[in-house]
Design an enzyme around this catalytic site. Structure first.
Site, mmCIF file in Angstrom:
data_model
loop_
_atom_site.group_PDB
_atom_site.id
_atom_site.type_symbol
_atom_site.label_atom_id
_atom_site.label_comp_id
_atom_site.label_asym_id
_atom_site.label_seq_id
_atom_site.Cartn_x
_atom_site.Cartn_y
_atom_site.Cartn_z
ATOM 1 N N LYS A 150 82.233 46.862 13.375
ATOM 2 C CA LYS A 150 81.223 47.838 13.776
ATOM 3 C C LYS A 150 80.459 47.349 15.006
ATOM 4 C CE LYS A 150 77.416 50.716 12.263
ATOM 5 N NZ LYS A 150 76.454 51.072 11.222
ATOM 6 N N ALA B 39 66.207 57.615 8.517
ATOM 7 C CA ALA B 39 67.359 58.508 8.412
ATOM 8 C C ALA B 39 68.409 57.971 7.451
ATOM 9 C CB ALA B 39 67.961 58.732 9.798
#
Length: 325
Positions: free
Chosen positions: A204, A10
Site C-alpha cells: 500500500k 471517515a
C-alpha cells in the site's frame, strides 16, 4: 467483544457502523461537530444501495469507556503520539492496539528478524513515546483498503473497497487476530490474517509514497500523474527506491512497478488524501509515508535521491502554505 475506534473520522465511521450492526460493543473517540452529531443523531454510513445509521457511544473522554478488547486507531500517524494518554485510558491487561494507519507504523521493528529489530521509528514515534508507553507487544497490524469521506458531521460515505488485512508483528496466527478478523467478516469486510503483514504495508505504501506527495505538489489527480510521462517517471523512480528499502528489511513485493503504476492509473481522477489535506490546511502524513522510508534507508545504507528531493519540496510547500495562512 468491546471495540473502541479512536479517531472516528471517515475510516473510523466506515468501520464502526458495520461492526455495531454485527453485534459488537462499539464506541468511538471523536471531537467537535462530528462528535456532537453522533451523540444526537447517531452515526450514518452512506453506501451504494443504502443509508445505515447506528446508535453508538461517542465521547471525547476515553476514560469514560473503560478497558477494551480492541482499540482500533484510525488517526493519521502524526496525531497518535499526542493522544497516547487517551489510548492508555482504554487499555486493560489483554487489550490489543490495532494500528489502522497509513505508512510505516510505530511498531515496525518489533519482532522483526533483522539487525535493526526492537527499536522505535523516530519519524512516526518521536522519542519512542508509543513504543515505551503502549508497548509494541500490544500492537496488531492492520492495512486498510476501504476509502471513505465525511460528508457532513455524523455522516460518512464509503466510496470503495472492503478489505482489511490483519497480521501480528511476529507473523503468528494469534487468537486476537483471528477474533478481530471474524468480527470484521461478520460486519461484511474481507479480513484475511497474513503471516507477513509488513509485505501488505509496503504494497500500500509503495503507491502512496510516490503519488500522495506528487499530487500535493502538482494538484493533479491519480490518472494524470500515472500517465503523464514526466510525473510517471518521477513516481517510478520513487517506487524503485522504496522497493529497495523494503527489500532491505525483508519485504516481498508480489507485483512489478509497471503493474502497480497501471493499477494507480485505473483508479481514475482521484484526488489523494494528501492533496485534500494540503488544500484544507491540515497536517500531512508525509513523515509516515516519506520520512519513515528515508529513516529506514539510512539504516540500511540505501540512497533515495528522488524521495529525498520530493520530500524536501513537499516540506517547503507545506511551509509556504502555513506562512500564507
Amino acid at each position: 467483544m468491546k471495540v473502541c475506534i479512536y479517531g472516528a473520522g471517515a475510516i473510523g465511521g466506515c468501520l464502526a457502523v458495520p461492526l455495531a450492526e454485527a453485534g459488537l460493543d462499539v464506541s468511538l473517540v471523536a471531537r467537535g461537530p462530528h462528535l456532537e452529531a453522533m451523540r444526537t443523531e447517531g452515526l450514518t454510513l452512506l453506501q451504494e444501495g443504502g443509508r445505515r445509521t447506528a446508535q453508538v457511544r461517542a465521547t471525547d473522554r476515553p476514560g469514560e469507556l473503560g478497558a477494551q478488547d480492541m482499540v482500533i486507531v484510525t488517526l493519521k500517524a502524526h496525531s497518535i503520539p499526542a493522544v497516547v494518554d487517551g489510548i492508555l485510558d482504554l487499555v486493560g491487561e489483554q487489550t490489543a492496539v490495532v494500528s489502522a494507519v497509513n505508512g510505516i507504523p510505530w511498531w515496525y521493528f518489533h519482532a522483526l528478524d533483522s539487525p535493526w529489530g526492537e527499536r522505535h521509528v523516530e519519524s512516526v514515534d518521536p522519542g519512542g513515546v508509543l513504543w515505551q508507553r503502549i508497548g509494541p507487544e500490544r500492537a496488531l497490524g492492520c492495512v486498510v483498503y476501504p476509502a471513505a469521506e465525511i460528508v457532513s458531521p455524523g455522516v460518512v460515505r464509503h466510496t470503495e473497497g472492503n478489505k482489511l488485512v490483519l497480521g501480528e508483528p511476529d507473523g503468528s496466527s494469534s487468537d486476537r487476530a483471528r477474533a478481530l478478523a471474524t468480527a470484521f467478516r461478520d460486519a461484511g469486510f474481507k479480513a484475511p490474517v497474513r503471516p507477513r503483514v509488513r509485505d501488505e504495508i509496503w504494497m500500500k505504501l509503495w503507491g502512496n509514497l510516490a503519488f500522495n506527495p506528487l499530487s500535493a505538489l502538482t494538484g493533479a489527480t491519480l490518472d494524470v500523474l500515472a500517465t503523464n510521462a514526466d510525473t510517471r517517471t518521477i513516481a517510478k523512480s520513487m517506487m524503485d527506491e522504496g522497493r529497495a528499502v523494503g527489500e532491505a528489511f525483508g519485504a516481498r513485493f508480489s507485483i512489478s512497478v509497471e503493474r502497480r503504476l497501471a493499477g494507480v492509473a485505473n483508479v481514475g481522477a482521484h484526488r489523494t488524501s494528501m492533496l485534500q489535506d494540503l488544500e484544507l490546511g491540515r497536517p500531512l502524513e508525509h513523515e509516515a509515508m516519506l520520512g519513515a522510508v528515508q529513516e529506514l534507508a539510512i539504516l540500511a545504507g540505501i540512497a533515495t535521491p528522488t524521495i529525498d528531493l520530493i520530500h524536501a519540496l513537499l516540506r517547503q510547500r507545506i511551509a509556504s502554505r502555513d506562512a500564507g495562512s
